[in-house]
Scaffold this motif. Structure first.
Motif, PDB file in Angstrom:
ATOM      1  N   ALA A  92       9.091   2.945  -2.719  1.00  0.00           N
ATOM      2  CA  ALA A  92       7.871   3.085  -3.177  1.00  0.00           C
ATOM      3  C   ALA A  92       7.673   1.906  -4.318  1.00  0.00           C
ATOM      4  O   ALA A  92       6.809   1.159  -4.390  1.00  0.00           O
ATOM      5  CB  ALA A  92       7.404   4.445  -4.059  1.00  0.00           C
ATOM      6  N   ASP A 114      -0.945   6.935  -2.841  1.00  0.00           N
ATOM      7  CA  ASP A 114      -0.899   5.545  -3.014  1.00  0.00           C
ATOM      8  C   ASP A 114       0.223   4.945  -2.555  1.00  0.00           C
ATOM      9  O   ASP A 114       0.322   3.811  -1.927  1.00  0.00           O
ATOM     10  CB  ASP A 114      -1.043   5.222  -4.454  1.00  0.00           C
ATOM     11  N   ALA A 115       1.449   5.515  -2.717  1.00  0.00           N
ATOM     12  CA  ALA A 115       2.880   5.163  -2.229  1.00  0.00           C
ATOM     13  C   ALA A 115       2.785   5.116  -0.878  1.00  0.00           C
ATOM     14  O   ALA A 115       3.255   4.181  -0.034  1.00  0.00           O
ATOM     15  CB  ALA A 115       3.969   6.021  -2.934  1.00  0.00           C
ATOM     16  N   ARG A 156       5.484  -1.499  -4.027  1.00  0.00           N
ATOM     17  CA  ARG A 156       4.397  -1.668  -5.135  1.00  0.00           C
ATOM     18  C   ARG A 156       4.879  -2.987  -5.716  1.00  0.00           C
ATOM     19  O   ARG A 156       3.847  -3.973  -5.826  1.00  0.00           O
ATOM     20  CB  ARG A 156       4.576  -0.732  -6.234  1.00  0.00           C
ATOM     21  N   ASP A 187       0.421  14.118  -3.894  1.00  0.00           N
ATOM     22  CA  ASP A 187       0.977  13.452  -5.412  1.00  0.00           C
ATOM     23  C   ASP A 187       1.026  12.091  -5.301  1.00  0.00           C
ATOM     24  O   ASP A 187       0.733  11.116  -6.337  1.00  0.00           O
ATOM     25  CB  ASP A 187       1.948  14.028  -6.241  1.00  0.00           C
ATOM     26  N   HIS A 188       1.272  11.463  -4.287  1.00  0.00           N
ATOM     27  CA  HIS A 188       1.536   9.914  -4.241  1.00  0.00           C
ATOM     28  C   HIS A 188       1.017   9.321  -2.873  1.00  0.00           C
ATOM     29  O   HIS A 188       1.725   8.575  -2.315  1.00  0.00           O
ATOM     30  CB  HIS A 188       3.185   9.891  -4.093  1.00  0.00           C
ATOM     31  N   MET A 190       4.520  14.103  -1.113  1.00  0.00           N
ATOM     32  CA  MET A 190       4.128  12.723  -1.090  1.00  0.00           C
ATOM     33  C   MET A 190       2.574  12.545  -0.886  1.00  0.00           C
ATOM     34  O   MET A 190       1.709  11.673  -1.413  1.00  0.00           O
ATOM     35  CB  MET A 190       4.918  11.842   0.172  1.00  0.00           C
TER      36      MET A 190
END
Length: 261
Positions: free
Chosen positions: A246, A187-188, A250, A184-185, A181
């Protein structure tokens, strides 16, 4: 004779959620032990994290007075809860009576506890592996929760701890999931903080832990607890839940931005 008024409220979901939040988000607490030389009580500050079931974990030096105290008598009391603006006594806190149990370096749970503690308290990397430092689990006996004025509760360990057969599998999957997380994520992770945590100012939020009840985020000295709507049923459910949250965050933020425009 007039009956004495009971100052304790009946334990409800709100009290349980507050207790679990304090257990998961506290980075420091005040521990009280008995001085083995004088028998007098000693209270000091310690760094705190939580095991997967919510049991408080402390990392202490063998040279510290509180370590000598719990080695001689494992009974201790831990106060959790930070102050903020206004009256310090108006902020939530809880006192946990417990028995301290050393986590042996060659024991089966040591690596898990070390990882969780350092994820929650990264500055401890400077001394965690020094020979005189040890982890202790503070096995909860009773909990006295004060949620603010006229909001006192007596909770049991079962009220505050996370139970279930999936704990070990979730613990094994946690480090990889957290790294994924954050790497790689990111933004989430930021969206989790904004949408579910209701933060308004920008910050570099990272995920620091996942358990069956929810996950923890941090941005510098700030920490945040996000609960799942339902506890995880197993380790494979972790990925599904993070993905669905997520997407929800978003889409929710996108709709909010459209309304603003």
């Amino acid at each position: 004779m007039e009956k004495k008024k009971d100052v304790l409220r009946e334990t409800d979901d709100e009290a349980i959620r507050l207790a679990k939040t304090l257990l998961r988000t506290s980075r420091y607490g005040a521990i009280a032990v008995m001085n083995p030389d004088t028998g007098a009580p000693v209270a000091t500050r310690v760094a705190v994290a939580s095991d997967h079931d919510g049991t408080p974990i402390i990392l202490v030096s063998g040279l510290a007075a509180h370590t000598r105290g719990i080695e001689a008598d494992p009974r201790c009391s831990l106060l959790l809860g930070e102050t903020g603006k206004g009256d310090p006594l108006a902020h939530p806190r809880m006192t946990i009576t417990s028995r301290a149990a050393r986590v042996e370096r060659d024991g089966p749970g040591y690596d898990r506890i070390r990882w969780r503690f350092l994820a929650h308290n990264p500055k401890s990397k400077l001394y965690v592996d020094l020979g005189d430092f040890s982890f202790f689990r503070l096995e909860i006996q009773t909990i006295s929760l004060n949620g603010g004025f006229a909001r006192a509760y007596a909770l049991t360990p079962a009220d505050a701890l996370t139970q279930g057969p999936a704990i070990e599998a979730i613990a094994a999957a946690e480090p990889g999931a957290v790294a994924h997380m954050n790497d790689d994520h990111s933004d989430a992770v930021a969206n989790y903080a904004i949408w579910f945590g209701k933060v308004t100012e920008a910050a570099n939020w990272t995920m620091t832990g996942i358990d069956a009840d929810g996950f923890d985020l941090a941005a510098g000295d700030r920490v945040m607890r996000i609960f799942f709507t339902q506890p995880l049923s197993d380790a494979t459910d972790m990925h599904k839940r993070l993905v669905s949250m997520a997407i929800e965050a978003r889409q929710g933020l996108a709709k909010t931005q459209q309304r603003v425009q």
